[in-house]
Write a protein that holds these residues in place. Structure first.
Motif, mmCIF file in Angstrom:
data_model
loop_
_atom_site.group_PDB
_atom_site.id
_atom_site.type_symbol
_atom_site.label_atom_id
_atom_site.label_comp_id
_atom_site.label_asym_id
_atom_site.label_seq_id
_atom_site.Cartn_x
_atom_site.Cartn_y
_atom_site.Cartn_z
ATOM 1 N N LEU A 209 0.754 -1.093 0.287
ATOM 2 C CA LEU A 209 0.285 0.128 0.049
ATOM 3 C C LEU A 209 1.029 0.959 -0.020
ATOM 4 O O LEU A 209 0.185 2.196 -0.431
ATOM 5 C CB LEU A 209 -0.793 0.536 1.805
ATOM 6 N N ARG A 210 2.160 0.988 0.214
ATOM 7 C CA ARG A 210 3.565 2.408 0.468
ATOM 8 C C ARG A 210 4.096 2.707 -0.672
ATOM 9 O O ARG A 210 4.231 1.205 -1.433
ATOM 10 C CB ARG A 210 3.867 2.258 1.280
ATOM 11 N N ARG A 211 4.631 3.635 -0.945
ATOM 12 C CA ARG A 211 5.435 3.604 -1.525
ATOM 13 C C ARG A 211 6.783 2.256 -1.190
ATOM 14 O O ARG A 211 7.094 1.605 -2.420
ATOM 15 C CB ARG A 211 5.973 4.916 -1.525
ATOM 16 N N THR A 248 -0.699 0.747 10.184
ATOM 17 C CA THR A 248 1.088 0.560 10.842
ATOM 18 C C THR A 248 1.731 0.456 9.627
ATOM 19 O O THR A 248 2.019 -0.619 8.789
ATOM 20 C CB THR A 248 0.986 0.263 12.381
ATOM 21 N N ARG A 249 3.424 0.684 10.135
ATOM 22 C CA ARG A 249 4.256 -0.400 9.174
ATOM 23 C C ARG A 249 4.123 -1.425 9.494
ATOM 24 O O ARG A 249 4.911 -2.335 8.856
ATOM 25 C CB ARG A 249 5.828 0.459 9.604
#
Lengths: 681, 350
Positions: A209-211, A248-249
Motif C-alpha cells: 500500500l505504501r511507496r 501501521t508499518r
C-alpha cells in the motif's frame, strides 16, 4: 551408509512397481559437453532459484520462474523436479506439482519427503485414494525413530483424506464466488469481517500500500494492512484504508467486527500479537486501543469476535492451559468494562491441532471457526458449533465445496444466514489467498422422477382376448329328388309338395315341381321324420314318409312320383298314416296326412271313397282281419269327426289277402302294412 | 321361368338348417348340396382361416356363409371377431349385435362386444356387456378380467379387486388376474397384498417383465432402492427392448448415487424410444447430480417439448436454472410446475 541402503531398497521397490526408474541427470559439463553456455545459464538459474526456494513462503513463486528455465534445459534432474513440485504445491496451481513429484520419484530423488509431498499434492487435487497410497508408502518407508516422530502427522493426513471422500460425496448447496479483482489482488487477501447486514467489510491484504512497502522476514510477504469497502447497489466499492490510525508499518489485520459494524477488532503483530479495539464514530475510526492484559497476555492472540451484546469476546490464542496448538477462548466484560479471566471453550471445540479465525453469528449462539482438527479434509476447515443448554455442540464441518483440502479460514456470515464470506485458495483466484462470497442455497431440492407404472397387465402386454366360435359339425343333409309325372301318360306334372315334420305336426315348407319337367328337389336336414304330400289338380294326392331320424351322413334319395288322376277305381297308399303297434289307435304323426285327406274330400264334394286296411302275415288271419278293419274304420271315423258325411265313406279290412310285396322279408312286410285310399264314386 | 321353391313358415325353427330360396331351378347342383350344409362348410373354412390369421380371406368366407344363411349367428359372431382383429370396432359391434339378436343368450358375444366397445373408447357400455356376459356364463373369466380392468381405470379399486378375485378363482393359473389384482391392491395401499399377488403372477408366468417392473416400483415407493434395482434388472433381463424398464432402473440407480450406470440406462431408454419424455427428465436429473446443469436443462427442454404437460420436468428444470444463477427462470418453471400439479413446487415459489 544406512541411508544409502534404504534408498536403494526403495528404488528397487519402485523399479518393480513402476518398472521405470529413469536416470538422474546432474547439471555437469560431462552431461552437457556441447552446450557450455546453456549449462552456465541453467546453473545460474538453478542457483538463483535455490536462494529463493530456501526462503520459502512468498519466494516460492519467484524461485519457480528460475527453476522452470533450468528445467527447460535439463528436465531430468531429480532434485530440480522435486523442488519445482514443492513450489507448485505452495501455489494455487498445486495440480501441477503432481507431474514433477512423480518425475522426481522416477529419477530416484534421494528424499522420502517426495512421497509425503506427492500425497499432499494428490490430496489437494481431490485424488484421495492415491494420496492415501503415497502417505502409506511414506509411513512404511520410515525408520522406527522417524516413525515415532512422523506417525501422527501421516495418520492425520490419511484421516483427512478419508473425511474428504465422505464430504465430497455429499456436497453442500452453495455458490462460491470470488469477490473480484476490486477486492482481491495477486497477493494474499483474507479475513473479511462484516457487519450483520453484510454492507460493510474490512479485510486484510498483503498487497503493497505504501511507496516503499516492507516485507515480513518470516515469510517474505508484505506486512498486513486493513482495507475497508462498502456494498453499494450490490457492488463492493474499491477498498480504501480505514483512515490513518489503523494501519501501521507492521502487521495490522482485521480480527473481528461488531455486528453493528462500529467496533473493529484489530490484530497487531507487535508484542507477540495482540488484539486492539477501534470505534467508528460515524466519521472515522478511533485510534486503536489494546485490549486488557487479561486478554492479550504475553501470548499470541489473533482472531476475535464479540457476542451481539458486545459483552463476550471469543478469541484465538496459544496461551497456556489449552488443548494443543492454538485454541478458542472466551472472556466476559463486566459492567465496569473489565474483562474476566479467559476460559478455554473446552475439548468439544478445541483440539490438539490449531483452531483459528473465530466468528460469532448475530444469533448469539452459533460460533463459526476454523480448525485443522475434527474431521478436516485438509489444512484448516470451517466448522460450526452452537451453544445450546450450557454446552457447545459437536462441531460440524461446513462441508465441501466450502471447505477444501487446503486452508479455509476467516468465515463470517450475514444475519439472515444467506450469505457468507471467507478466504481460501481456489483455481479462479487472483493469486495467494482470496476472499470469496458464499451463497447458501438451503436444503437440497428434490428432483422428481416418477417411474412408469404398468399396472394393467393387458395394457403392458396385450393378452389374447378373443373367444372364437369353433368349427361346427356340418348338419347331414338328405337330398330327396325326382320327377312327378302322370301315372298313365307319363307327362310331367306341376304339383305342390308339402313338407311336414310328422312329430311336430308342422307344415315345414311348401314348394312346387318344375312345370315343364316335373322335377323337384328337397334338401332335408337329418334327424327327423318327414312327411311329404304331393298334390296336383285333378290328381289324387300322393304321400311319402321319409324317416331320417337316424341319418347322420349325406345322402341322396331319388324318388320319382307318379300321380293318379281322380277317377273311380284309383287307389293310393297313405304313407303317413301310423298306428300304435298291434292297435287301431291313430298316432299323432298321422294327423298331417289325415288333414290332406280331409282337404281332398272337402275340395271334391262328389267324391266317395273307400279306406282299406292291410297287414302283413305275422299274427294270423283272425287277428289281422280285425286289426285291418279297425284301422280302416279309425281313419273313416277321423274324417267323420272332422265333418265328412258318413255316406261318402266306406271301409274294409283285408288283412294280408292283398299283398303288394313279399311277406318273406321285413322290408316287404312293412310295405304290406298299409292304409289305402280308393275312389269308388 | 322362375320358381319359388321355398316358403318358410315363421314358426320354422330348424336351428341349423334352412331351405334355400332358389330362384333358378337349373342350378340343381347347388340345391342338391344343401343350403345349411354349404353355409356351415363356408363357416368352418372361415374359422380355419381366422386361426391362420388370414383375416380378409376369413371375412370373405363368413360373408358368403351369411349370404346363404342370414340367421347364422355364429357366422356373424366370428365375422365380428375378424373385424375386431382388423380394428374395425364399429363393424365388429354391429356383427355382435346381429349375433345377439339371433341368440340373446350368447355370453361370448356379449363379452366380445364389450371388448369392441372398450376398444372404441366406451368403457361404460363395455362394462354393461361384460356384466351381461357374466349373467349368461358365470365362468367366463375373461369377462370378469376386463370388467375388473374397466373398474380399475374408473378407480373403483375394490370392485376391481372383486372381479380379479373371480378371475383367479375360475382360472387359478391366469397370471394377468394376479398381476392386476396386485395393482388394484397397491392402489388401495395394501402393499403386502400387492406384493404377494405380483409374486404369484411372476411365478405363474416368468416372462412377465412388467410384473417385475411393478414390484420394482413398489420397492422404490418404499425407498427400498436395492430391492427395486434387483427387480428392474430382472425385468430388463427378461425383456431388453422396453424403454421404460431402463428408465425406471435409471431412476433407482440415480437414487443410489450410481450416476454412470443411471446415465447408461437413460441413454438406452432414449435409444429404444427417442420420444420417451420420462427418460430425458431422468437423464436431466443425473446430469444435475453430476453438476452438468446446462446439460440437464437441455434434457428437461426435450422432455417438455415431447410432453408439454410434464410438470415434473418443469420443476426439475427450475432447480437446474437456480444452479445456473437464473433465479427468474427458476421461479417461472416452478410456477408452471405448480400449475401442472407438482405440489413440491409451491414451497419454492414463496
Amino acid at each position: 551408509m544406512y541411508h544409502i541402503t534404504r534408498f536403494f531398497i526403495i528404488g528397487f521397490f519402485f523399479f518393480i512397481t513402476f518398472q521405470a526408474v529413469a536416470q538422474n541427470v546432474e547439471f555437469t559439463r560431462s552431461n552437457f559437453p556441447n552446450d557450455r553456455s546453456g549449462l552456465r545459464e541453467a546453473s545460474r538459474n538453478l542457483r538463483r532459484g535455490d536462494r529463493l526456494f530456501e526462503q520459502g513462503g512468498g519466494k516460492y513463486d519467484l524461485a519457480l520462474e528460475y527453476y522452470l528455465k533450468a528445467h527447460n534445459f535439463n528436465p531430468k534432474n531429480a532434485w530440480l523436479n522435486y523442488k519445482i513440485g514443492v513450489c507448485y504445491l505452495n501455489s494455487i496451481h498445486h495440480e501441477k506439482a503432481i507431474d514433477f513429484f512423480e518425475e522426481a520419484v522416477r529419477l530416484n530423488v534421494p528424499t522420502l519427503d517426495v512421497y509425503f509431498d506427492l500425497g499432499h499434492a494428490f490430496q489437494l487435487n481431490y485424488r484421495f485414494d492415491e494420496a492415501i497410497d503415497q502417505y502409506r508408502f511414506y509411513r512404511q518407508s520410515l525408520t522406527p525413530q522417524e516413525l515415532i516422530q512422523q506417525r501422527d502427522k501421516v495418520d492425520k493426513r490419511i484421516a483427512e483424506c478419508n473425511y474428504a471422500k465422505k464430504l465430497v460425496e455429499k456436497p453442500v448447496r452453495v455458490f462460491i464466488d470470488n469477490l473480484g479483482n476490486r477486492i482481491n489482488s495477486e497477493y494474499d487477501d483474507y479475513s473479511p469481517v462484516i457487519n450483520a447486514d453484510g454492507t460493510k467489510m474490512l479485510f486484510t491484504t498483503r498487497r503493497p500500500l505504501r511507496r516503499r512497502p516492507r516485507a515480513d522476514r518470516n515469510d517474505h510477504k508484505y506486512f498486513e494492512n486493513i482495507l475497508e469497502t462498502r456494498l453499494i447497489r450490490d457492488r463492493w466499492q474499491t477498498p480504501k484504508e480505514p483512515g490513518r490510525r489503523i494501519n501501521t508499518r507492521s502487521h495490522d489485520a482485521s480480527a473481528g467486527l461488531s455486528h453493528d459494524g462500529n467496533t473493529l477488532l484489530i490484530y497487531r503483530g507487535k508484542r507477540g500479537g495482540d488484539i486492539h479495539e477501534s470505534h467508528w464514530d460515524g466519521e472515522q475510526w478511533s485510534r486503536p486501543k489494546r485490549l486488557h492484559r487479561r486478554i492479550n497476555s504475553d501470548y499470541w492472540v489473533s482472531s476475535a469476535t464479540l457476542s451481539p451484546d458486545g459483552r463476550t469476546l471469543y478469541f484465538v490464542s496459544d496461551r497456556p492451559g489449552g488443548y494443543g496448538g492454538k485454541d478458542i477462548w472466551q472472556s466476559r466484560r463486566d459492567d465496569r468494562g473489565d474483562w474476566s479471566a479467559p476460559v478455554n471453550l473446552g475439548t468439544t471445540v478445541n483440539t490438539e491441532y490449531d483452531e483459528a479465525s473465530v466468528f460469532m453469528h448475530p444469533d448469539g449462539k452459533t460460533l463459526y471457526f476454523s480448525s485443522q482438527g475434527h474431521n478436516s479434509m485438509g489444512g484448516f476447515d470451517i466448522f460450526k458449533t452452537q451453544y445450546i443448554g450450557g454446552r457447545w455442540t459437536e462441531p460440524e464441518n461446513l462441508g465441501h465445496p466450502i471447505n477444501t483440502p487446503g486452508d479455509d479460514l476467516f468465515f463470517s456470515m450475514t444475519k439472515d444466514g444467506e450469505t457468507g464470506f471467507y478466504s481460501t485458495y481456489r483455481e479462479d483466484g487472483y493469486g495467494g489467498s482470496d476472499i470469496y462470497m458464499i451463497t447458501f442455497l438451503g436444503p437440497e431440492k428434490p428432483l422428481i422422477n416418477t417411474p412408469e407404472q404398468q399396472l394393467i397387465a393387458s395394457l403392458a402386454r396385450p393378452a389374447d382376448d378373443i373367444i372364437t366360435a369353433e368349427e361346427i359339425e356340418v348338419t347331414p343333409m338328405t337330398l330327396l329328388r325326382g320327377t312327378i309325372t302322370d301315372q298313365e301318360t307319363e307327362e310331367p306334372l306341376f304339383a305342390t309338395i308339402e313338407l311336414y315334420d310328422n312329430e311336430e305336426e308342422l307344415l315345414l315348407a311348401e314348394f312346387t315341381s318344375n312345370e315343364r319337367t316335373g322335377d323337384y328337389a328337397i334338401s332335408l336336414p337329418g334327424g327327423k321324420n318327414y312327411g311329404i304330400a304331393v298334390q296336383a289338380e285333378d290328381y289324387l294326392f300322393h304321400s311319402e314318409n321319409i324317416d331320417i331320424t337316424e341319418s347322420m351322413v349325406h345322402r341322396e334319395i331319388i324318388n320319382d312320383i307318379q300321380l293318379k288322376r281322380i277317377e273311380v277305381g284309383k287307389a293310393i297308399v297313405l304313407e303317413n298314416i301310423f298306428f300304435d303297434l298291434g292297435q287301431a289307435t291313430l298316432r299323432p304323426e298321422s294327423y298331417a296326412e289325415l288333414g290332406i285327406l280331409y282337404q281332398l274330400m272337402e275340395d271334391n264334394p262328389d267324391l266317395r271313397v273307400k279306406i282299406s286296411g292291410h297287414t302283413c302275415t305275422v299274427g294270423g288271419w283272425e287277428l289281422n282281419k280285425r286289426l285291418s278293419e279297425d284301422r280302416a274304420r279309425a281313419v273313416v271315423e277321423f274324417l267323420i269327426d272332422r265333418g265328412i258325411d258318413r255316406n261318402r265313406l266306406e271301409h274294409a279290412g283285408h288283412a294280408y289277402s292283398q299283398p303288394i310285396a313279399s311277406n318273406e322279408t321285413e322290408e316287404g312286410r312293412e310295405k304290406n302294412r298299409r292304409t289305402e285310399f280308393e275312389i269308388i264314386e | 321361368m322362375k320358381l319359388n321353391l321355398i316358403f318358410l313358415l315363421p314358426a320354422l325353427l330348424l336351428a341349423s338348417s334352412a331351405m334355400l330360396a332358389q330362384t333358378a331351378y337349373t342350378d340343381t347342383i347347388r340345391v342338391g348340396k344343401g343350403a345349411a350344409m354349404e353355409a356351415e362348410e363356408l363357416y368352418n373354412e372361415g374359422v380355419a382361416l381366422f386361426h391362420e390369421e388370414e383375416y380378409s380371406e376369413a371375412m370373405q368366407k363368413f360373408n358368403e356363409s351369411i349370404s346363404i344363411r342370414d340367421d347364422f349367428d355364429l357366422a356373424f359372431y366370428n365375422r365380428g371377431l375378424v373385424k375386431y382383429k382388423m380394428e374395425d370396432y364399429d363393424g365388429a359391434t354391429e356383427d355382435f349385435d346381429k349375433a345377439l339378436e339371433i341368440n340373446p343368450k350368447n355370453a361370448n358375444a356379449y363379452y366380445s362386444r364389450g371388448r369392441a366397445l372398450q376398444k372404441a373408447g366406451d368403457p361404460e357400455k363395455a362394462m354393461t356387456d361384460y356384466s351381461l356376459a357374466i349373467q349368461n356364463d358365470d365362468k367366463l373369466y375373461l369377462a370378469y378380467y376386463y370388467r375388473g380392468k374397466v373398474n380399475f381405470l374408473l378407480e373403483e379399486y375394490q370392485k376391481a379387486i372383486d372381479d380379479f378375485t373371480n378371475v383367479v378363482n375360475i382360472r387359478a393359473d391366469y397370471a394377468y388376474g394376479y398381476h392386476d389384482r396386485g395393482s388394484a391392491k397397491a392402489m388401495t395401499g395394501d402393499v403386502s397384498g400387492a406384493l404377494a399377488d405380483y409374486q404369484q403372477a411372476a411365478l405363474l408366468d416368468p416372462t412377465m417383465y412388467f410384473t417385475y417392473n411393478a414390484i420394482g416400483n413398489l420397492y422404490k415407493q418404499q425407498e427400498k432402492y436395492e430391492d427395486a434395482l434387483e427387480y428392474y434388472t430382472t425385468a430388463v433381463r427378461i425383456n431388453d427392448t422396453k424403454h421404460y424398464l431402463y428408465s425406471n432402473r435409471g431412476m433407482v440407480l440415480l437414487r443410489l448415487g450410481k450416476y454412470d450406470k443411471a446415465l447408461k440406462d437413460f441413454d438406452k431408454a432414449i435409444e429404444l424410444n427417442p420420444e420417451y419424455s420420462a427418460a430425458y427428465n431422468g437423464r436431466g436429473n443425473v446430469k444435475y447430480r453430476l453438476n452438468d446443469f446446462e446439460g440437464a436443462v437441455a434434457d428437461y427442454n426435450k422432455a417438455i417439448e415431447l410432453n408439454p404437460g410434464f410438470g415434473e420436468a418443469y420443476f426439475n428444470r427450475g432447480t437446474s436454472k437456480e444452479m445456473l444463477r437464473d433465479p427468474d427462470g427458476a421461479l417461472k418453471d416452478w410456477k408452471k410446475a405448480a400449475e401442472l400439479g407438482v405440489e413440491d413446487a409451491l414451497e419454492y415459489i414463496e
